[in-house]
Design a protein around this motif. Structure first.
Motif, PDB file in Angstrom:
ATOM      1  N   TYR A  91       0.856  -1.190   0.000  1.00  0.00           N
ATOM      2  CA  TYR A  91       0.000   0.000   0.000  1.00  0.00           C
ATOM      3  C   TYR A  91       0.884   1.230   0.000  1.00  0.00           C
ATOM      4  CZ  TYR A  91      -4.234  -2.612   0.907  1.00  0.00           C
ATOM      5  OH  TYR A  91      -5.307  -3.460   0.793  1.00  0.00           O
ATOM      6  N   SER A  92       0.553   2.183  -0.821  1.00  0.00           N
ATOM      7  CA  SER A  92       1.313   3.428  -0.884  1.00  0.00           C
ATOM      8  C   SER A  92       0.630   4.556  -0.142  1.00  0.00           C
ATOM      9  CB  SER A  92       1.507   3.851  -2.352  1.00  0.00           C
ATOM     10  OG  SER A  92       0.246   3.998  -2.985  1.00  0.00           O
ATOM     11  N   ASN A  93      -0.648   4.394   0.205  1.00  0.00           N
ATOM     12  CA  ASN A  93      -1.409   5.429   0.871  1.00  0.00           C
ATOM     13  C   ASN A  93      -1.555   5.072   2.343  1.00  0.00           C
ATOM     14  OD1 ASN A  93      -3.136   7.365   1.745  1.00  0.00           O
ATOM     15  ND2 ASN A  93      -4.684   7.050   0.137  1.00  0.00           N
ATOM     16  N   VAL A  94      -1.089   5.944   3.239  1.00  0.00           N
ATOM     17  CA  VAL A  94      -1.150   5.650   4.659  1.00  0.00           C
ATOM     18  C   VAL A  94      -2.580   5.511   5.137  1.00  0.00           C
ATOM     19  CG1 VAL A  94      -1.125   8.091   5.340  1.00  0.00           C
ATOM     20  CG2 VAL A  94      -0.260   6.354   6.910  1.00  0.00           C
ATOM     21  N   ASP A  95      -3.528   6.188   4.497  1.00  0.00           N
ATOM     22  CA  ASP A  95      -4.921   6.111   4.944  1.00  0.00           C
ATOM     23  C   ASP A  95      -5.510   4.728   4.725  1.00  0.00           C
ATOM     24  OD1 ASP A  95      -4.874   8.759   5.708  1.00  0.00           O
ATOM     25  OD2 ASP A  95      -5.513   9.478   3.736  1.00  0.00           O
ATOM     26  N   GLU A  96      -4.885   3.949   3.860  1.00  0.00           N
ATOM     27  CA  GLU A  96      -5.410   2.622   3.593  1.00  0.00           C
ATOM     28  C   GLU A  96      -5.096   1.640   4.730  1.00  0.00           C
ATOM     29  OE1 GLU A  96      -4.706   0.941  -0.231  1.00  0.00           O
ATOM     30  OE2 GLU A  96      -4.350   2.891  -1.124  1.00  0.00           O
ATOM     31  N   LEU A  97      -4.145   1.992   5.584  1.00  0.00           N
ATOM     32  CA  LEU A  97      -3.684   1.063   6.610  1.00  0.00           C
ATOM     33  C   LEU A  97      -4.160   1.548   7.980  1.00  0.00           C
ATOM     34  CD1 LEU A  97      -1.965  -1.488   6.587  1.00  0.00           C
ATOM     35  CD2 LEU A  97       0.018  -0.078   7.128  1.00  0.00           C
ATOM     36  N   ASN A  98      -5.176   0.906   8.555  1.00  0.00           N
ATOM     37  CA  ASN A  98      -5.734   1.303   9.842  1.00  0.00           C
ATOM     38  C   ASN A  98      -5.357   0.348  10.958  1.00  0.00           C
ATOM     39  OD1 ASN A  98      -7.143   3.501   8.698  1.00  0.00           O
ATOM     40  ND2 ASN A  98      -8.760   2.120   8.013  1.00  0.00           N
ATOM     41  N   SER A  99      -5.299  -0.927  10.659  1.00  0.00           N
ATOM     42  CA  SER A  99      -4.976  -1.916  11.687  1.00  0.00           C
ATOM     43  C   SER A  99      -4.402  -3.160  11.028  1.00  0.00           C
ATOM     44  CB  SER A  99      -6.213  -2.273  12.509  1.00  0.00           C
ATOM     45  OG  SER A  99      -7.164  -2.940  11.705  1.00  0.00           O
ATOM     46  N   ILE A 100      -3.694  -3.899  11.832  1.00  0.00           N
ATOM     47  CA  ILE A 100      -3.134  -5.176  11.400  1.00  0.00           C
ATOM     48  C   ILE A 100      -3.662  -6.241  12.357  1.00  0.00           C
ATOM     49  CG2 ILE A 100      -1.035  -6.538  11.136  1.00  0.00           C
ATOM     50  CD1 ILE A 100      -1.323  -4.423   9.040  1.00  0.00           C
ATOM     51  N   SER A 101      -4.096  -7.359  11.812  1.00  0.00           N
ATOM     52  CA  SER A 101      -4.560  -8.461  12.654  1.00  0.00           C
ATOM     53  C   SER A 101      -4.020  -9.771  12.102  1.00  0.00           C
ATOM     54  CB  SER A 101      -6.094  -8.499  12.709  1.00  0.00           C
ATOM     55  OG  SER A 101      -6.619  -8.710  11.413  1.00  0.00           O
ATOM     56  N   GLY A 102      -4.016 -10.771  12.935  1.00  0.00           N
ATOM     57  CA  GLY A 102      -3.530 -12.068  12.485  1.00  0.00           C
ATOM     58  C   GLY A 102      -3.343 -13.025  13.639  1.00  0.00           C
ATOM     59  N   TYR A 103      -2.730 -14.166  13.329  1.00  0.00           N
ATOM     60  CA  TYR A 103      -2.467 -15.220  14.307  1.00  0.00           C
ATOM     61  C   TYR A 103      -0.961 -15.426  14.427  1.00  0.00           C
ATOM     62  CZ  TYR A 103      -7.398 -16.464  13.652  1.00  0.00           C
ATOM     63  OH  TYR A 103      -8.761 -16.435  13.573  1.00  0.00           O
ATOM     64  N   VAL A 104      -0.496 -15.665  15.643  1.00  0.00           N
ATOM     65  CA  VAL A 104       0.910 -15.978  15.894  1.00  0.00           C
ATOM     66  C   VAL A 104       0.994 -17.443  16.324  1.00  0.00           C
ATOM     67  CG1 VAL A 104       2.977 -15.402  17.195  1.00  0.00           C
ATOM     68  CG2 VAL A 104       1.349 -13.597  16.577  1.00  0.00           C
ATOM     69  N   LYS A 105       1.836 -18.212  15.613  1.00  0.00           N
ATOM     70  CA  LYS A 105       1.893 -19.653  15.869  1.00  0.00           C
ATOM     71  C   LYS A 105       3.336 -20.149  15.911  1.00  0.00           C
ATOM     72  CE  LYS A 105      -2.601 -20.767  13.828  1.00  0.00           C
ATOM     73  NZ  LYS A 105      -3.355 -21.700  12.963  1.00  0.00           N
ATOM     74  N   ASP A 106       3.500 -21.296  16.517  1.00  0.00           N
ATOM     75  CA  ASP A 106       4.775 -22.002  16.514  1.00  0.00           C
ATOM     76  C   ASP A 106       4.987 -22.613  15.128  1.00  0.00           C
ATOM     77  OD1 ASP A 106       6.458 -24.500  16.688  1.00  0.00           O
ATOM     78  OD2 ASP A 106       6.694 -23.804  18.745  1.00  0.00           O
ATOM     79  N   ARG A 107       6.135 -22.320  14.519  1.00  0.00           N
ATOM     80  CA  ARG A 107       6.379 -22.793  13.155  1.00  0.00           C
ATOM     81  C   ARG A 107       6.487 -24.310  13.073  1.00  0.00           C
ATOM     82  NH1 ARG A 107      11.006 -19.756   9.971  1.00  0.00           N
ATOM     83  NH2 ARG A 107       9.439 -18.131  10.246  1.00  0.00           N
ATOM     84  N   ARG A 108       6.988 -24.931  14.123  1.00  0.00           N
ATOM     85  CA  ARG A 108       7.216 -26.377  14.073  1.00  0.00           C
ATOM     86  C   ARG A 108       5.944 -27.181  14.329  1.00  0.00           C
ATOM     87  NH1 ARG A 108      11.727 -29.729  17.640  1.00  0.00           N
ATOM     88  NH2 ARG A 108      11.334 -31.767  16.708  1.00  0.00           N
ATOM     89  N   SER A 109       5.122 -26.745  15.281  1.00  0.00           N
ATOM     90  CA  SER A 109       3.946 -27.528  15.666  1.00  0.00           C
ATOM     91  C   SER A 109       2.628 -26.946  15.185  1.00  0.00           C
ATOM     92  CB  SER A 109       3.898 -27.675  17.194  1.00  0.00           C
ATOM     93  OG  SER A 109       3.630 -26.427  17.801  1.00  0.00           O
ATOM     94  N   GLY A 110       2.616 -25.639  14.840  1.00  0.00           N
ATOM     95  CA  GLY A 110       1.365 -24.993  14.483  1.00  0.00           C
ATOM     96  C   GLY A 110       0.546 -24.574  15.688  1.00  0.00           C
TER      97      GLY A 110
END
Length: 614
Positions: A91-110
């Motif tokens: 994204y090049s426009n700062v107004d397009e980015l309001n929040s970030i969400s997601g999941y954090v997991k262990d790479r080996r076990s999930g």
């Protein structure tokens, strides 16, 4: 969207050639084809990726050329972190980015990483992942960087210019191969996470607290926290905020456990092997835990390894333990199974019988934890939880080998739950839970003595208690810029059967307890929680819980409000002003401070009203 591509062994070779049968694929089919050819693991969010056609300009492409196809057709960029390639929309426009969400997991076990730190490096805004490993963080500056860290894992740093708006992504962290020299410095590089003023204990902490007979124990670790103290050396109960142990509420993945101890309180009912994280709330409790007077202790079970079977077995002076974890359907359905049984019964009674005026005829317990997790998609999963623990204890008091008293204690906990967690549009999460908890206590004491005629007489006291609850609970969390709102409801039915009997002719036992009459109690509540952190130095948190209790001719409606004002006074300090009101409608007659459940659970009625505390 974010997709992670990785070889199972070694670093990625971007020049590896892949062969395709056609020039046009559906995106899901193309990803599946890549996985089959290269043993690449691909994590992505189907809710964010539309299954459009992918057009290939030739049938033989390298991995780099595949990434370039996605870059051109889906307008994404990518960067490489070790053997992981992240595909990220730019994204090049700062107004397009309001929040970030997601999941954090262990790479080996999930496995989801609960209470992982998610921090913006420049603004220093910090949040923690929840019980599903999910987070949502507000973004003010697109030129910032996102840092995700967890104890014992390598941190992940991503430039926000590469991240998607309101992204429901999977971020995987790798464990450090080896922990070398540890240097402690008095330097706090990020602000306090003011929106998470609760204690969350890691599994590493629990397993490194050594209890009696060499076994790590949850209750022992909790007593190292401010405001939490042992009742006695046997660790039969803990006092929080100066209140009795029965004022604390214990949960296993959100399901109430009514007796948290095994034999004498030497062991807690919560085995550390299957536990992922422990949350402790000591004041202004979240609204979803309505019914607690002092505090809430919630142990969250692991969800299991989604890639391969793993396990462990241990034997100590006190217990034998077997733990298994693995996939039933790879990357979709996983399980954990833990069985623990004490072995004290094989040698302790014989040893104590030689030195004490009482002998232990039986000292036995076991517990079982089972959890099944099915991932419908990265944003939807279903959990099935089962727990059972049982104790059997028999103690005879003797003087000169003459029987004076025979004490028998038998109690058990059983819990079942079905949970559905989902994320809608990344700013709304839902947890729907149907649960059942059952507690049984069957105890008796028989005294032997001589009458005036020198005849043997016996005095017996028998107590029984059954408490069974069935609950439906639904919680929704809604994320707005600088504002988090949680609302939900709970419907519960309680069947309670207390009984005390004695052969004393003129006993003073309450007739209702002596009859063992079964009482039914209905309880419903609605909670509204909020957290507001728009201002840099002030965070506001609060909730209101509306409760209604009905049992026969007795009913009660009450509101429990709570509010916190948190003032940040520096990087390492804050001031907190708060007011809260709690209430408890289940009461215990007696005390289990010695670790044996000598109490009887009863519900509120006209004689024993709801307990309230400010």
């Amino acid at each position: 969207f974010v997709s992670a591509l990785a070889y199972s062994q070694g670093l990625l070779d971007l020049n590896t050639k892949l062969h395709f049968n056609t020039h046009q694929y559906k995106l899901e089919k193309w990803i599946s084809d890549i996985e089959k050819q290269t043993n690449i693991k691909i994590n992505y969010s189907p809710s964010q990726i539309l299954n459009h056609d992918v057009l290939l300009y030739k049938k033989e492409l390298s991995i780099k050329e595949c990434l370039d196809v996605l870059k051109n057709q889906y307008k994404v960029d990518y960067f490489i972190d070790g053997n992981i390639v992240y595909l990220l929309k730019n994204y090049s426009n700062v107004d397009e980015l309001n929040s970030i969400s997601g999941y954090v997991k262990d790479r080996r076990s999930g496995e989801a990483l609960i209470a992982a730190y998610v921090r913006l490096q420049k603004s220093k805004r910090t949040v923690l992942t929840d019980e599903s490993g999910y987070f949502n963080i507000d973004v003010d500056n697109m030129f910032d960087s996102l840092e995700i860290s967890y104890v014992g894992y390598k941190p992940l740093i991503i430039n926000l210019k590469q991240l998607n708006k309101n992204l429901n992504s999977i971020f995987e962290l790798s464990r450090f191969a080896q922990l070398g020299e540890v240097i402690i410095k008095d330097d706090l590089k990020s602000d306090l996470a003011l929106d998470q003023m609760i204690f969350k204990s890691s599994l590493y902490d629990i397993q490194n607290i050594v209890s009696i007979l060499g076994t790590g124990d949850l209750m022992n670790e909790l007593t190292f926290l401010p405001g939490i103290a042992k009742i006695n050396d046997f660790q039969g109960g803990i006092s929080i905020n100066g209140l009795a142990p029965e004022s604390n509420c214990y949960y296993l993945d959100g399901v109430r456990i009514y007796e948290p101890n095994h034999i004498f309180g030497l062991f807690s009912a919560f085995n550390s092997n299957p536990v992922n994280k422990v949350s402790v709330y000591t004041n202004n409790l979240p609204g979803r835990y309505s019914g607690a007077l002092s505090s809430v202790i919630d142990s969250h079970l692991k969800e299991g390894n989604i890639y391969h079977l793993a396990g462990s077995a241990s034997l100590s002076l006190s217990e034998a333990n077997v733990f298994l974890s693995g996939p039933l359907i790879k990357q979709k359905t996983s399980f954990i199974l833990d069985f623990r049984k004490n072995i004290l019964n094989y040698y302790v009674p014989d040893v104590l019988d030689k030195y004490l005026e009482f002998n232990i005829k039986n000292i036995d317990f076991y517990d079982v934890n089972l959890k099944l997790t099915h991932r419908i998609s990265p944003a939807n999963k279903i959990n099935f939880i089962f727990y059972k623990g049982r104790d059997n204890l028999q103690i005879n008091n003797t003087i000169e080998n003459k029987l004076l008293a025979n004490n028998s204690f038998n109690w058990s906990n059983q819990a079942l739950a079905l949970k559905w967690n989902s994320v809608y549009k990344d700013d709304l999460t839902s947890e729907l839970k149907l649960s059942m908890s059952n507690y049984d206590n069957n105890s008796s004491t028989v005294f032997k003595f001589k009458s005036v005629n020198n005849n043997d007489k016996f005095l017996s006291i028998i107590s029984k208690n059954n408490l069974r609850d069935i609950s439906l609970n639904h919680q929704l969390k809604y994320y707005l810029p600088s504002f988090k709102f949680e609302f939900g409801y709970s419907l519960s039915k309680y069947n309670i059967s207390p009984l005390i009997k004695s052969n004393i002719a003129q006993s003073e036992i309450d007739p209702q307890l002596e009859s063992g009459e079964d009482s039914v109690l209905y309880f419903t509540s609605a909670n509204f929680d909020f957290s507001f952190d728009k201002f840099k130095y002030i965070t506001l948190k609060g909730n209101a819980v509306f409760n209604y209790l009905f049992s026969g001719e007795y009913n009660d409606f009450y509101i429990n409000p709570a509010v916190d004002i948190i003032l940040k006074t520096g990087k390492k300090s804050y001031l907190k002003f708060g007011y809260g009101k709690t209430a408890q409608f289940l009461h215990s007659l007696g005390s289990y401070s010695i670790g044996i459940p000598s109490m009887l659970w009863v519900g509120s009625d006209a004689n024993i009203p709801v307990s309230r505390m400010h």
